[in-house]
Design a protein around this motif. Structure first.
Motif, PDB file in Angstrom:
ATOM      1  N   UNK A 118      -1.276  -2.813 -13.309  1.00 14.17           N
ATOM      2  CA  UNK A 118      -2.246  -1.713 -13.379  1.00 14.17           C
ATOM      3  C   UNK A 118      -1.761  -0.574 -14.266  1.00 14.17           C
ATOM      4  N   UNK A 190     -12.545 -13.637  -1.324  1.00 14.10           N
ATOM      5  CA  UNK A 190     -11.413 -13.015  -2.010  1.00 14.10           C
ATOM      6  C   UNK A 190     -11.692 -11.553  -2.269  1.00 14.10           C
ATOM      7  N   UNK A 191     -10.678 -10.744  -2.131  1.00 19.31           N
ATOM      8  CA  UNK A 191     -10.867  -9.316  -2.339  1.00 19.31           C
ATOM      9  C   UNK A 191      -9.592  -8.714  -2.904  1.00 19.31           C
ATOM     10  N   UNK A 192      -9.291  -9.047  -4.169  1.00 15.70           N
ATOM     11  CA  UNK A 192      -8.018  -8.629  -4.749  1.00 15.70           C
ATOM     12  C   UNK A 192      -7.956  -7.120  -4.968  1.00 15.70           C
ATOM     13  N   UNK A 193      -6.792  -6.539  -4.763  1.00 15.82           N
ATOM     14  CA  UNK A 193      -6.622  -5.099  -4.896  1.00 15.82           C
ATOM     15  C   UNK A 193      -5.953  -4.661  -6.188  1.00 15.82           C
ATOM     16  N   UNK A 194      -5.666  -5.585  -7.087  1.00  9.81           N
ATOM     17  CA  UNK A 194      -5.065  -5.222  -8.380  1.00  9.81           C
ATOM     18  C   UNK A 194      -5.333  -6.368  -9.350  1.00  9.81           C
ATOM     19  N   UNK A 195      -5.079  -6.109 -10.630  1.00 13.20           N
ATOM     20  CA  UNK A 195      -5.237  -7.181 -11.618  1.00 13.20           C
ATOM     21  C   UNK A 195      -4.307  -8.345 -11.272  1.00 13.20           C
ATOM     22  N   UNK A 198      -5.767 -10.269  -8.536  1.00 20.47           N
ATOM     23  CA  UNK A 198      -6.936 -10.981  -9.062  1.00 20.47           C
ATOM     24  C   UNK A 198      -6.539 -12.287  -9.732  1.00 20.47           C
ATOM     25  N   UNK A 201      -6.357 -14.981  -7.378  1.00 17.27           N
ATOM     26  CA  UNK A 201      -7.689 -15.465  -6.978  1.00 17.27           C
ATOM     27  C   UNK A 201      -8.222 -16.429  -8.029  1.00 17.27           C
ATOM     28  N   UNK A 338      -5.340   2.197  -5.240  1.00 17.64           N
ATOM     29  CA  UNK A 338      -6.649   2.314  -4.607  1.00 17.64           C
ATOM     30  C   UNK A 338      -6.676   1.271  -3.509  1.00 17.64           C
ATOM     31  N   UNK A 392      -3.696   3.340 -10.214  1.00 19.59           N
ATOM     32  CA  UNK A 392      -4.786   2.358 -10.228  1.00 19.59           C
ATOM     33  C   UNK A 392      -5.966   2.769 -11.121  1.00 19.59           C
ATOM     34  N   UNK A 393      -6.240   4.079 -11.202  1.00 22.94           N
ATOM     35  CA  UNK A 393      -7.229   4.543 -12.178  1.00 22.94           C
ATOM     36  C   UNK A 393      -6.943   6.006 -12.536  1.00 22.94           C
TER      37      UNK A 393
END
Ligand SMILES: NC(=O)c1ccc[n+]([C@@H]2O[C@H](COP(=O)([O-])OP(=O)(O)OC[C@H]3O[C@@H](n4cnc5c(N)ncnc54)[C@H](O)[C@@H]3O)[C@@H](O)[C@H]2O)c1
Ligand SMILES: NC(=O)c1ccc[n+]([C@@H]2O[C@H](COP(=O)([O-])OP(=O)(O)OC[C@H]3O[C@@H](n4cnc5c(N)ncnc54)[C@H](O)[C@@H]3O)[C@@H](O)[C@H]2O)c1
Lengths: 404, 404
Positions: A118, A190-195, A198, A201, A338, A392-393
């Protein structure tokens, strides 16, 4: 005692992709120790990222040449090493598989740090490109070889997401009732919290497809956060020492806390520390992979998914354990990620337990050992590297940097 | 009449990635026609793949320079064209977005043929690499720009899988009851039938993540199989003619049948032809994209998913319609794909209908028009290219080639 080790029913040839890494190195030694023929592939990208991040393993890890020479001395066993990029050098991977005809390939060769993934566009793009193409190349090469090779992949608990699980997370698949009352068993949403998460996934979808289309035999290990440094095999000689990452990008939470404690700094908890995560000791990582290799799915079986975890803890409870052990303070800082501030997490690990896995838990004995490692090498530590440097952003970055 | 066209509430700047392709070209013209400022990006990879496959569009498509010069003559409107690879030239994409500050980006720029994606390792790897990196670059560039750009992506009905749907497929999300009676609304389970379809599933996960992490506004259009050639806008001048693919890799089923009919060959149905698929006419593709641009999700809304389809048919019923129209025969051949021989498919398209979409259906009038196109250019057809040349796995390849 044997620490839960076992003798494999047959000697297998195992290629370990990413065998220079934190999990890959001790796993390669363990598999060699229990009698398998091991071959390591690595492009040393993890060491190169240390150059980029201007930090280094706390422990003085040796070059691959030195590591393998020493392993030969202490064990009498030879581990060939191939330097190439599995995401880029498809032909070398394909030739290696065709030539060696391995029984199994253990696939660790991915960019594995969520914060690094991230950090910025370069790191996001690299993580996607490296991880998706690496995994796909492996599957594609096995299909092209026409061989029946068992793939053992390291995934993450993070594919399930870190919301509140609302019940025990089963191993990979979940029973649901669809509209109209139809019962179905599907891949866990699936609910990934970062690249980074992801990409794991995306890997899952690749596995589902290649299993169905080409009947590949695949085991995907949804692993928790790994802690610790050494294993009985890396302890056989100091030159076999495993890497220990403590920086905010690659250091997993427990190792970061242990480092802060060794340096006499407060343990920095993100937000309330109410995040619940799953953990496993590095020695158990290796043993579970041994069990996975011993118990491949049958040809035609769906992708086998194990939750590779020992226990779950809230981050603030971990901090408290270390603070009690070492007498240091705990401090809250703004969360660079995040994610939910607080979540519950219950996880099944029945499958490994049924195969005889008895997890090492976060007992004081082992924690003290890791504390000693942190203490022994603390003059190699750059304490500035422990504070968050990936956000994260943009909004979160502003909040975190305003804070300072 | 206006054929269901509408005047947008405001003039928007729209970048069309993949604007030289079968869907992209008529869509770019349509968006320009209804008053938007259109910019095309394309690396002409589709034309290059024709070189590889040793075939060509049945219709004599013109170079991009010629196409845009003629469009300027007939409409007075200028469409700038940028030649680059969105999967590889991240910096050019990022600079274009930062400089042009588009309201929307329509993303067609992917390798889109399922058979091509299964041809061999080169094509599998290219499809993964091109599609995943292209989509990720777009999302990453928008985040880096800090602009609020609406992404409109062309996905496929194939993400849902082509088993029997067992009820109407809703638009993207599905209500399920989890263990313990908990109600949840999740992304429809994915079941891709080829490497191509899998990349659209991977895209879906990228969209979910970037929406949640960065609040990007994203519309994903799960499109059916597109048929037809021309639209009112490509018909304004013969030099604006759209491409027409009839080969077994890129020709979609209806266009392949129309070509076989024009050549006086039997229509080749795979297996029983019991596969049910969703269809949409090329003119409706363009109009639906106009509607999607007109109705973006609000900032913070989850990814908006539309099923972009007009109707569903079994392949053998389509063959019968064309056979009745043209008097040719229907013949069954072994299926080169790994898929259910027969499936039911019911699909909701409520959302587009609620926005005023009135689908063109497979009426004889339009079919006749396409038949005329096939007939007019039939001396450009290489009939050998219509038979399958990509096989889903080695076993299927043997079955299909034994047959001959
Ligand atoms: N460490 C953890 O807490 C943890 C938790 C869950 C899952 N995992 C997974 O376990 C695996 C290994 O993790 P780790 O902690 O050992 O990470 P690591 O970064 O220490 O090791 C990964 C190794 O793979 C190599 N590598 C990466 N990309 C490569 C490529 N394209 N070609 C060849 N080699 C390549 C690196 O050089 C490195 O040696 C990863 O897939 C990770 O996602 C780790
Ligand atoms: N045609 C159909 O039946 C159909 C059905 C469902 C969905 N779709 C989707 O609609 C989109 C467009 O399909 P199409 O039929 O027009 O395909 P196409 O191959 O005719 O057009 C795609 C265009 O994108 C360009 N392109 C591909 N990769 C690129 C890259 N990396 N950089 C720049 N340009 C690139 C190609 O040169 C081509 O002009 C695709 O994403 C496809 O998956 C098509």
């Amino acid at each position: 005692g044997t620490n839960g080790m076992f003798t494999p029913s047959e000697k297998k040839k195992v290629i370990v992709l990413g065998g220079d890494g934190f999990c890959g190195w001790p796993t390669a030694l363990y598999l060699s120790e229990i009698g398998h023929d091991v071959i390591i592939v690595d492009n040393l990208s993890r060491r190169a990222i240390d150059l980029e991040l201007e930090c280094d393993s706390l422990t003085p890890i040796q070059s691959m040449g030195e590591r393998l020479k020493v392993w030969k001395q202490v064990s009498g066993k030879e581990i060939p090493f191939h330097f190439f990029d599995v995401a880029k050098s498809y032909e070398l991977l394909r030739e290696l598989i065709a030539r060696e005809k391995p029984d199994a390939v253990v696939h660790f060769a991915e960019q594995r740090a969520a914060p690094y993934s991230m950090k910025g566009p370069y790191q996001k793009k690299y993580t996607i490109d490296n991880n998706v193409n690496g995994t796909h190349n492996l599957l594609c090469a096995i299909v092209e070889s026409g061989l029946d090779v068992h793939v053992v992949h390291l995934g993450t608990m993070g594919v399930y997401g870190y919301g509140t699980s609302g019940g025990e997370i089963p191993e990979g698949y979940i029973d649901v009732t669809l509209p109209g009352g139809r019962e179905s068993n599907i891949l866990h949403p699936m609910s990934p919290g970062s690249v980074y998460h992801m990409t794991k996934c995306l890997d899952q979808l690749l596995f589902q497809f290649y299993q169905r289309n080409d009947e590949l035999r695949i085991t995907d290990l949804h692993q928790g956060i790994v802690w610790g440094t050494n294993t009985p095999w890396t302890k056989k000689d100091e030159r076999l020492i495993n890497r220990f990452d403590y920086d905010s990008d690659y250091g997993t939470v427990l190792n970061r806390f242990l480092m802060q404690a060794a340096m006499g700094y407060p343990l920095t908890v993100y937000g309330t520390g109410g995040q619940t995560r799953a953990f496993i000791h590095i020695e158990d990582t290796a043993k579970c992979i041994g069990l996975a290799i011993e118990n491949p799915p049958k040809s035609g079986d769906r992708v086998e998914i194990f939750n590779q975890i020992a226990e779950t803890h809230r981050v603030r409870d971990l901090a408290k354990i270390i603070a009690d052990l070492t007498g240091c303070e705990v401090k809250s800082v703004n969360n660079p990620r995040k994610e939910a501030a607080e979540n519950e997490l219950e996880v099944s690990n029945k499958k490994f337990r049924s195969l005889g896995y008895e997890p090492i838990s976060l007992g004081t004995g082992l924690l003290e050992e890791v504390t000693q490692v942190a203490d022994k090498y603390k003059d190699r530590c750059d304490v500035d590297k422990i504070m968050p440097s990936s956000f994260w952003n943009k909004k979160i970055e502003e909040q975190c940097t305003d804070d300072v």
